[in-house]
Design an enzyme around this catalytic site. Structure first.
Site, PDB file in Angstrom:
ATOM      1  N   LEU A  13       0.827  -1.212   0.000  1.00 35.31           N
ATOM      2  CA  LEU A  13       0.000   0.000   0.000  1.00 35.31           C
ATOM      3  C   LEU A  13       0.864   1.267   0.000  1.00 35.31           C
ATOM      4  O   LEU A  13       1.705   1.442   0.899  1.00 35.31           O
ATOM      5  CB  LEU A  13      -0.909   0.011   1.237  1.00 35.31           C
ATOM      6  CG  LEU A  13      -1.679  -1.285   1.537  1.00 35.31           C
ATOM      7  CD1 LEU A  13      -2.624  -1.064   2.719  1.00 35.31           C
ATOM      8  CD2 LEU A  13      -2.450  -1.764   0.308  1.00 35.31           C
ATOM      9  N   GLY A  16      -1.551   6.504   0.262  1.00 34.66           N
ATOM     10  CA  GLY A  16      -1.966   7.523   1.242  1.00 34.66           C
ATOM     11  C   GLY A  16      -1.432   8.898   0.860  1.00 34.66           C
ATOM     12  O   GLY A  16      -0.583   9.031  -0.021  1.00 34.66           O
ATOM     13  N   ARG A  20       2.238  14.032   6.459  1.00 34.09           N
ATOM     14  CA  ARG A  20       3.234  14.414   7.463  1.00 34.09           C
ATOM     15  C   ARG A  20       4.626  14.614   6.861  1.00 34.09           C
ATOM     16  O   ARG A  20       5.507  15.174   7.501  1.00 34.09           O
ATOM     17  CB  ARG A  20       3.262  13.369   8.593  1.00 34.09           C
ATOM     18  CG  ARG A  20       2.000  13.395   9.439  1.00 34.09           C
ATOM     19  CD  ARG A  20       1.842  12.134  10.279  1.00 34.09           C
ATOM     20  NE  ARG A  20       1.250  11.033   9.524  1.00 34.09           N
ATOM     21  CZ  ARG A  20       0.986   9.824  10.031  1.00 34.09           C
ATOM     22  NH1 ARG A  20       1.250   9.576  11.303  1.00 34.09           N
ATOM     23  NH2 ARG A  20       0.448   8.878   9.290  1.00 34.09           N
ATOM     24  N   GLY A 144      -1.288   1.334  15.854  1.00 34.12           N
ATOM     25  CA  GLY A 144      -2.409   0.539  16.330  1.00 34.12           C
ATOM     26  C   GLY A 144      -1.934  -0.403  17.436  1.00 34.12           C
ATOM     27  O   GLY A 144      -0.800  -0.880  17.415  1.00 34.12           O
ATOM     28  N   ARG A 321      32.565  11.743  -9.980  1.00 34.47           N
ATOM     29  CA  ARG A 321      31.155  11.801 -10.398  1.00 34.47           C
ATOM     30  C   ARG A 321      30.830  10.664 -11.369  1.00 34.47           C
ATOM     31  O   ARG A 321      31.722   9.972 -11.841  1.00 34.47           O
ATOM     32  CB  ARG A 321      30.882  13.175 -11.008  1.00 34.47           C
ATOM     33  CG  ARG A 321      30.928  14.290  -9.962  1.00 34.47           C
ATOM     34  CD  ARG A 321      30.878  15.654 -10.607  1.00 34.47           C
ATOM     35  NE  ARG A 321      29.764  15.772 -11.528  1.00 34.47           N
ATOM     36  CZ  ARG A 321      29.699  16.686 -12.501  1.00 34.47           C
ATOM     37  NH1 ARG A 321      30.688  17.547 -12.666  1.00 34.47           N
ATOM     38  NH2 ARG A 321      28.654  16.729 -13.306  1.00 34.47           N
TER      39      ARG A 321
HETATM   40  C1  UD1 Z   1      -0.946   2.276   9.995  1.00 35.48           C
HETATM   41  C2  UD1 Z   1      -1.884   1.320  10.759  1.00 35.48           C
HETATM   42  C3  UD1 Z   1      -1.439   1.228  12.215  1.00 35.48           C
HETATM   43  C4  UD1 Z   1       0.014   0.768  12.270  1.00 35.48           C
HETATM   44  C5  UD1 Z   1       0.883   1.710  11.457  1.00 35.48           C
HETATM   45  C6  UD1 Z   1       2.293   1.192  11.394  1.00 35.48           C
HETATM   46  C7  UD1 Z   1      -4.103   1.423   9.734  1.00 35.48           C
HETATM   47  C8  UD1 Z   1      -5.456   1.967   9.802  1.00 35.48           C
HETATM   48  N1  UD1 Z   1      -3.239   1.823  10.663  1.00 35.48           N
HETATM   49  O1  UD1 Z   1      -1.110   3.593  10.523  1.00 35.48           O
HETATM   50  O2  UD1 Z   1      -2.236   0.292  12.910  1.00 35.48           O
HETATM   51  O3  UD1 Z   1       0.440   0.705  13.611  1.00 35.48           O
HETATM   52  O4  UD1 Z   1       0.393   1.821  10.117  1.00 35.48           O
HETATM   53  O5  UD1 Z   1       3.060   2.057  10.607  1.00 35.48           O
HETATM   54  O6  UD1 Z   1      -3.827   0.627   8.865  1.00 35.48           O
HETATM   55  N2  UD1 Z   1      -2.379   3.999   2.426  1.00 35.48           N
HETATM   56  C9  UD1 Z   1      -3.036   3.752   1.237  1.00 35.48           C
HETATM   57  N3  UD1 Z   1      -4.293   4.232   1.092  1.00 35.48           N
HETATM   58  C10 UD1 Z   1      -4.941   4.896   2.079  1.00 35.48           C
HETATM   59  C11 UD1 Z   1      -4.274   5.119   3.300  1.00 35.48           C
HETATM   60  C12 UD1 Z   1      -2.976   4.659   3.445  1.00 35.48           C
HETATM   61  O7  UD1 Z   1      -2.477   3.154   0.320  1.00 35.48           O
HETATM   62  O8  UD1 Z   1      -6.104   5.269   1.856  1.00 35.48           O
HETATM   63  C13 UD1 Z   1      -0.978   3.536   2.576  1.00 35.48           C
HETATM   64  C14 UD1 Z   1      -0.010   4.690   2.850  1.00 35.48           C
HETATM   65  O9  UD1 Z   1       0.507   5.215   1.638  1.00 35.48           O
HETATM   66  C15 UD1 Z   1       1.049   4.046   3.709  1.00 35.48           C
HETATM   67  C16 UD1 Z   1       0.310   2.922   4.411  1.00 35.48           C
HETATM   68  O10 UD1 Z   1      -0.872   2.692   3.681  1.00 35.48           O
HETATM   69  O11 UD1 Z   1       2.118   3.516   2.945  1.00 35.48           O
HETATM   70  C17 UD1 Z   1      -0.019   3.260   5.857  1.00 35.48           C
HETATM   71  O12 UD1 Z   1      -0.778   4.443   5.906  1.00 35.48           O
HETATM   72  P1  UD1 Z   1      -0.537   5.541   7.032  1.00 35.48           P
HETATM   73  O13 UD1 Z   1      -1.506   6.639   6.812  1.00 35.48           O
HETATM   74  O14 UD1 Z   1       0.887   5.874   7.141  1.00 35.48           O
HETATM   75  O15 UD1 Z   1      -0.993   4.717   8.318  1.00 35.48           O
HETATM   76  P2  UD1 Z   1      -0.453   4.888   9.807  1.00 35.48           P
HETATM   77  O16 UD1 Z   1      -1.107   6.076  10.409  1.00 35.48           O
HETATM   78  O17 UD1 Z   1       1.001   4.839   9.816  1.00 35.48           O
HETATM   79 MG    MG Z   2       2.398   5.072   8.338  1.00 41.09          MG
END
Ligand code: UD1
Ligand code: MG
Length: 448
Positions: A13, A16, A20, A144, A321
């Site tokens: 995944l 997102g 941040r 989580g 380089r």
């Molecule tokens: C997530 C977990 C959390 C865990 C943490 C560890 C969830 C809801 N939470 O939180 O339990 O402890 O990771 O790092 O899963 N992404 C998508 N589509 C979306 C949202 C996110 O592809 O709609 C991808 C992001 O690009 C990222 C990953 O999923 O690579 C995690 O998303 P992020 O928003 O960073 O979740 P955390 O808040 O870190």
């Molecule tokens: Mg994350």
């Protein structure tokens, strides 16, 4: 006989917002030791040789799609949460009933060994539909939390933002890596809702959903917290860089290089050092460096895209380089920059010089202040220097130009035409010497 292997697919995944990071670039394209985060993860996943690797990206993430090739990408139209991101991958998994390893693109340092452990946990027995990779922190970040059952199976995952103070006190956290029974995945993902603090579809709801059907989730616990260095901010990215540099330094030492002050040497993911290489303090390796045996790289050198053959001495303060190739016993000294050039055996360029788009024959001496003027404001041009040439100090070689073997270019000359073998080139105004002038001048000034 071994039991038949359950097929494996992997979903990563990356879709997102990565808010941040405060960046225009997709988060997984930020680099760690010269390589985008997503590549780190892919290299580990590839070791497991899954049937397919599916990377979920945001609609405009062209750079991610390019980088992960030949693996496929699917687009999550809107970042509605990690659960929705897995949903976006379902069509690509149609008919797949093996194990599905789900990984977060922002956990780039997870090793293949840990992924394998997670897969084995999921294959614990017929009652187990899913496995989650957990890690215990003394002071958990906003991850989580894993709420366990008395029998050590997982009851549910509660996100930090949704947790009660008691739940937040739990030290065992979700790394975000899951291994899920592919036959049930689509059904479970369809049941994820979005009634939570962030209004998102969380993948972390899956263990709770499975539990309602009497299916167990087991936790594989990771003890090396460095492997789950999650990258959500630039500060996290710096931590990940530190973790990787530590590993690369250790590897270099184990492979027989001397690092005089290891903590100050920065490697690229692909740096290759031969035997008995000595690296001084504050040396930086960019991507694409291959170093032979018995090479010394003195302090404060910056080397990128370069090959250095046996017995060379580089630096201090040298810059190599991309496209540089030093054959054996070459010396490149302080404040010398070399780009896209081949230096044959025994060439010496010891001080304050520029060598760009050049080929220099064996045994040539390239003196202090000499430069190749390789750019005419529009195009780059080549300089070819023969063997055993003496390029004097402050010589300017205006490319394209060729110097024959054994030629001697006197200090200060600007060379614009080809030079024949063994010729002397002197290009300078004749020296005027006025006897006694300085003394007369002093007297005049003092008399004022
Ligand atoms: C997530 C977990 C959390 C865990 C943490 C560890 C969830 C809801 N939470 O939180 O339990 O402890 O990771 O790092 O899963 N992404 C998508 N589509 C979306 C949202 C996110 O592809 O709609 C991808 C992001 O690009 C990222 C990953 O999923 O690579 C995690 O998303 P992020 O928003 O960073 O979740 P955390 O808040 O870190
Ligand atoms: Mg994350």
């Amino acid at each position: 006989m071994d039991a038949p292997k359950t097929p494996l697919a992997c979903v990563i995944l990356t879709a997102g917002f990565g808010k941040r990071m405060k960046s225009a670039r997709p988060k997984v394209m930020h680099e760690i030791a010269g390589q985008p985060m997503i590549k780190w993860l892919l290299r580990s996943v590839e070791e497991l040789a899954p049937e397919k690797i599916i990377v979920v990206t945001a609609p405009d993430a062209v750079s991610v799609a390019q980088t992960v090739k030949p693996h496929m990408t699917v687009v999550q139209q809107k970042p509605l949460g990690t659960g929705d991101a897995v949903r976006a991958a379902l069509p690509a998994l149609a008919g797949f009933t093996g194990d599905v390893l789900v990984l977060l693109g922002d956990m780039p340092l997870l090793s293949a060994g840990m992924m394998q452990g997670l897969i084995e946990t999921r294959r614990h027995g017929p009652d187990t539909g899913m496995a989650v990779l957990g890690v215990e922190f003394k002071n958990p970040p906003a991850y989580g939390r894993l709420v366990m059952n008395p029998d050590r199976t997982l009851n549910r995952i509660v996100e930090d933002k949704d947790a009660t103070p008691e739940e937040r006190a739990i030290k065992l956290c979700n790394t975000g890596a899951f291994c899920i029974d592919g036959a049930r995945l689509a059904d479970w993902v369809g049941k994820i809702g979005n009634t939570n603090a962030q209004g998102e579809y969380y993948i972390t709801d899956l263990p709770g959903i499975a539990a309602k059907e009497g299916i167990k989730t087991r936790v594989c616990i990771l003890y090396d917290a460095d492997e789950v260095t999650g990258v959500n901010s630039r500060a996290d990215l710096a931590v990940a860089e530190t973790v990787v540099q530590k590993r690369l330094r250790k590897k270099a030492l184990e492979n027989g290089a001397t690092l005089i002050d290891p903590d100050t040497v920065y490697f690229s993911w692909d740096t290759k050092l031969g035997r008995d290489v000595v690296v001084g303090p504050n040396v930086v390796f960019g991507p694409g460096v291959v170093v032979g045996d018995d090479v010394t790289i003195h302090a404060f050198s910056h080397i990128e895209g370069a090959r250095i053959d046996n017995d060379c001495v580089v630096g201090p303060f040298a810059r190599l380089r991309p496209g540089t190739h030093l054959w054996q016993k070459v010396r490149v000294g302080n404040f010398v920059e070399v780009k896209n050039s081949l230096l044959h055996d025994g060439v010496k360029a010891n001080h304050l010089a520029y060598i760009g788009d050049a080929e220099i024959g064996a045994g040539t001496n390239y003196s202090c202040g000499a430069i190749t003027a390789n750019y005419d404001g529009f195009d780059k041009h080549k300089t070819v220097i023969g063997e055993n040439v003496m390029v004097g100090s402050n010589v300017t070689l205006v490319a394209p130009v060729t110097l024959g073997n054994g030629a001697y270019i006197a200090a200060g000359s600007t060379v614009t035409k080809d030079v024949s073998a063994d010729a002397l080139v002197v290009e300078r105004a004749e020296t005027k010497q006025l006897e006694g002038w300085a003394a007369r001048n002093r007297k005049k000034k003092n008399a004022k």
